[in-house]
Motif scaffolding. Sequence first.
Motif: not given
Lengths: 270, 270
Positions: A77-83, A89-91, A101-104, A129-130
Amino acid sequence: MDYWFSEMHTPNIKLGFRIKREIAHATSKFQDIHLFETYDYGKLLVIDGTVQTTTRDEFIYHEMIVHPPMFTHPNPKKILIIGGGDGGAAREVLKHEPREVHVVEIDEKVVEICKKYLPEISSSYNDPRVHLHIENGKEFIRREGNFDVIIVDSTDPVGPAADLFREDFYEDMKKALKKDGVISQQCGTPFYHPEEFSQVKKELEKVFEYVKIYIAYIPTYPSGMWAFAMASDMPIERRRKLNFATKYYNDEIYYSSMSLPNFVKKYCED
Amino acid sequence: MDYWFSEMHTPNIKLGFRIKREIAHATSKFQDIHLFETYDYGKLLVIDGTVQTTTRDEFIYHEMIVHPPMFTHPNPKKILIIGGGDGGAAREVLKHEPREVHVVEIDEKVVEICKKYLPEISSSYNDPRVHLHIENGKEFIRREGNFDVIIVDSTDPVGPAADLFREDFYEDMKKALKKDGVISQQCGTPFYHPEEFSQVKKELEKVFEYVKIYIAYIPTYPSGMWAFAMASDMPIERRRKLNFATKYYNDEIYYSSMSLPNFVKKYCED
């Protein structure tokens, strides 16, 4: 006009793309970013001379960095994308109906260019959500937590992403994960750089109970064979079935991508 | 000196190899043959501008065209290789301790060059069980028979090998096989030429009861993803376990190589 961009895979091997035009070029404080329109691969994003993604084959990389860890988790449910500044990836993560979805991404320029010129990949940013954070992933992860899945979609372990391939980062990542959390990370080509993925595996094993290397065919990356790592304190197995359309990933590939050729296995054991 | 050989994978994509020197060059009545010494891939055999094999990654192609059909057969003793003039497929076949191996190569020049300059690959010719026939495979197969396994290790379906990808050839091949016989054939890259392997599959299915497409990572071939077909009137399953050293193939890969990405599967079904 005969206009080519070539990536040097090694000093003695290069892959050339015939170019229609340069769409954008920017030099950020971190890196040099080019976006080309090619004849065969659609749009081609290049950072510091290295192919990051093309609109023709990006589906492989993005599906394969996302779906194996997401389908390992019973209910992510709670996702982190680094880079992952391109948004690809978020898509793919959004297909799993996550809550947030957190994109850092460290480099704002990458996001700017992708938002403007690569909507096929970056449209995920329009989803409420992103959440985009322009920040060093290493710092973000020390402050935030409770993630179900963390995806490390960075450049290679040279340049600004080097810190994302070290044990202390993996320790921080584990703290930022829930107990049944899962991570994935791209880790280069076993053919040219077996030391990269075997090092990633070794470092991850110091921190997580279960670590698996898996591979995918990516035509525009060096050698065409690309490695990823998954890690978790839960056994790594497929806990959910595919329930949306994909172009590369399927339920069998979850396991077959972990079936490694002997010359790759050897580096896993050494 | 900056000396490169580049293969055009398409008119708009090329893979370049930095070359130390040309070892040999011959023009036969069939084709133009170059052997180069490269910096990264050892020796590189090029026919009509197309990479055939390199001493660095040939193990993948040769293991994967040979071991899946050989391990499908319960007890392969009499083997036919059509093409395969470099001797690499015969070298892998010998690991299964066959009684006789027939290599039917149309182009004597290829054999000459490989015998002289590529002993790593061609040493199999020194084995008394290996019989070389300089002849058109199409004609040989109408005359000879009782084979357990037939391996079609030819160039692509353009040029002298075109006839080896047609239904009437498959009919002849079936007649030359014993009842429980198995065949394999290389059939190009699903990424650039999905029509090639799907055509092979269709033609084979007219003749054999069971047909399977499988894939392998070959860094020096276009896109890095290469397809092979296996066909038989017996169900295609692994009937024996690996009992010698390999660098790519293993018991799991027998099945995982048949696990196809969705964009490839799609062409199998169409």
